[in-house]
Design a protein around this motif. Structure first.
Motif, PDB file in Angstrom:
ATOM      1  N   VAL A 256       0.886  -1.125  -0.032  1.00 17.06           N
ATOM      2  CA  VAL A 256       0.063  -0.141   0.078  1.00 17.06           C
ATOM      3  C   VAL A 256       0.982   1.146  -0.062  1.00 17.06           C
ATOM      4  CG1 VAL A 256      -2.053  -0.975   1.158  1.00 17.06           C
ATOM      5  CG2 VAL A 256      -0.352   0.121   2.582  1.00 17.06           C
ATOM      6  N   LEU A 257       2.202   1.219   0.505  1.00 19.87           N
ATOM      7  CA  LEU A 257       2.896   2.425   0.464  1.00 19.87           C
ATOM      8  C   LEU A 257       3.611   2.633  -0.744  1.00 19.87           C
ATOM      9  CD1 LEU A 257       4.686   2.124   4.221  1.00 19.87           C
ATOM     10  CD2 LEU A 257       2.820   3.668   3.439  1.00 19.87           C
ATOM     11  N   PRO A 258       3.385   3.715  -1.572  1.00 25.40           N
ATOM     12  CA  PRO A 258       4.143   4.199  -2.584  1.00 25.40           C
ATOM     13  C   PRO A 258       5.777   4.252  -2.336  1.00 25.40           C
ATOM     14  CG  PRO A 258       2.859   5.905  -1.757  1.00 25.40           C
ATOM     15  CD  PRO A 258       2.713   4.876  -0.885  1.00 25.40           C
ATOM     16  N   ALA A 259       6.362   4.160  -3.455  1.00 26.57           N
ATOM     17  CA  ALA A 259       7.683   4.119  -3.157  1.00 26.57           C
ATOM     18  C   ALA A 259       8.003   5.587  -3.144  1.00 26.57           C
ATOM     19  CB  ALA A 259       8.511   3.659  -4.636  1.00 26.57           C
ATOM     20  N   GLY A 260       9.369   5.862  -2.255  1.00 27.65           N
ATOM     21  CA  GLY A 260       9.407   7.293  -1.884  1.00 27.65           C
ATOM     22  C   GLY A 260      10.787   7.619  -2.971  1.00 27.65           C
TER      23      GLY A 260
END
Ligand SMILES: NC(=O)c1ccc[n+]([C@@H]2O[C@H](COP(=O)([O-])OP(=O)(O)OC[C@H]3O[C@@H](n4cnc5c(N)ncnc54)[C@H](O)[C@@H]3O)[C@@H](O)[C@H]2O)c1
Length: 361
Positions: A256-260
């Motif tokens: 769920v977390l987008p790549a930084g």
């Protein structure tokens, strides 16, 4: 003098675990923390034998009364306003992080039998760490080079403690994590903060129970006058982009977390204030490292329990959730390819520049 151990900020993340560890060891603990509804609830669950003294440490008279009533043998000083909340109110943070530390140290120095002072500092005092131009691990004798208001205030507080006549010990902590799903809640600020950090920045994590172990051990170990680097074993030497996704996955929220964004290799100041540390001396003196990074992920997954499996039912929605979080992230539609952590903090949270920069050794 009594055999009391006074723990300031004893209802915080590190404080709660430290109070538990001290109580397990049979120590008499007094917690000094703010009288808030949330802390009142935590006080209900204090281990037997531990007491609370509601104290705002920015009130010098209250601090004098506290020390004269409790007559502590040791003070573990944890109370602080940390990142990211510090960026929203650096002025208030200075009152607790720096001024109240000076008051507490002064009052303790004036006590008939001055207590040992075990102080919580941070790896942030080493300043921003560009992994392209620096070689880990950091050692305790490397200079403090604070780069923002959090690392600056922590460095100022440390200098006050180290300049005192007290028998002091400084513990510089890495990134403290917990396997208790409720201990580090998700918030809008926390998600934004996660999104702004350079993805390839180095992070040395540590289980809060190991930090608590270290604080308790530092109250008696032969470490007076030492700066000790407190972080996990080698498995905790990770990158910023490893931490969030792994913790989300352990909660059943894989993907769920987008790549930084990566950090800028050509700008040493455009990195966050974390790095891997050499914990050899701290481990030798305090024997505190018990939980590896893989162990933590497995234990968090177990503690999340059935909700983890329920969350997995939503896994087909992960790309949609990721897209929403990306739009709310720090660099949505921002020009360039690299992270700009201080610009992103300034844009949404507050001015990150150190409010009273000065030379500190
Ligand atoms: N959490 C980390 O990753 C980390 C990393 C490096 C260093 N540290 C240091 O460790 C210490 C503890 O951090 P934490 O994560 O437990 O923070 P936390 O925010 O969870 O706890 C801080 C505690 O201080 C108390 N406090 C704040 N203002 C106060 C006041 N005026 N009077 C009395 N109490 C007050 C709060 O109520 C809270 O219980 C801090 O000094 C922090 O700088 C933490």
């Amino acid at each position: 003098m009594s055999d009391n151990v006074l723990v300031t900020g004893g209802f915080g993340l590190v404080g709660s675990a430290t109070v538990r560890r001290l109580s397990e060891l049979g120590r008499r603990v007094v917690v000094a923390d703010l009288d808030t509804a949330a802390n009142r609830e935590k006080a209900e669950a204090l281990p037997t034998g531990a007491q609370v003294r509601w104290t705002d440490l920015t009130d010098a008279d209250a601090v004098r009364r506290l020390i004269s009533d409790v007559t502590p043998e040791v003070i573990i000083h944890l109370a602080a306003i940390i990142a990211p909340p510090i960026y929203r109110n650096a002025k208030l943070a200075r009152k607790i992080n720096v001024d109240a530390t000076a008051t507490l140290v002064g009052v303790a120095e004036a006590a008939p039998t001055p207590p040992r002072f075990v102080h919580a500092s941070s790896n942030a005092v080493f300043g921003p760490r560009n992994p392209h131009t620096t070689t880990p691990p950091l050692r305790a004798d490397e200079p403090m080079r604070p780069g923002d208001v959090y690392s600056g205030q922590k460095a100022e507080a440390e200098a006050i403690v180290r300049g005192s006549s007290l028998p002091w010990v400084v513990l510089r902590l890495g990134g403290v994590l917990s396997v208790d799903p409720k201990a580090i809640p998700f918030s809008a600020d926390a998600l934004y903060f996660e999104s702004l950090l350079p993805a390839d920045g180095r992070l040395h994590s540590v289980d809060v129970r190991d930090v608590a172990w270290a604080f308790a051990a530092a109250t008696t170990a032969d470490v007076v006058g030492e700066i000790l680097l407190i972080a996990g074993d080698d498995s905790h030497r990770i990158l910023q982009c490893d931490a969030g996704p792994a913790l989300a996955a352990a909660r059943g929220l894989a993907g769920v977390l987008p790549a930084g964004r990566p950090g800028n290799p050509n700008d040493d100041s455009a990195w966050f204030v974390t790095d891997w540390m050499d914990t050899t001396r701290a481990q030798e003196a305090l024997q505190f490292q018990h939980y590896s990074w893989p162990d933590m992920q497995a234990e968090l997954a177990k503690n999340v329990g059935w909700t983890r499996h329920a969350m997995r039912l939503f896994s087909p929605l992960a790309p949609a959730i990721r897209a929403v979080l990306k739009r709310r992230g720090a660099y949505w539609k921002a020009p360039g390819q690299y992270a700009d952590p201080w610009g992103a903090i300034r844009a949404k949270l507050g001015e990150p520049a150190w409010d009273q920069p000065r030379e500190l050794s």
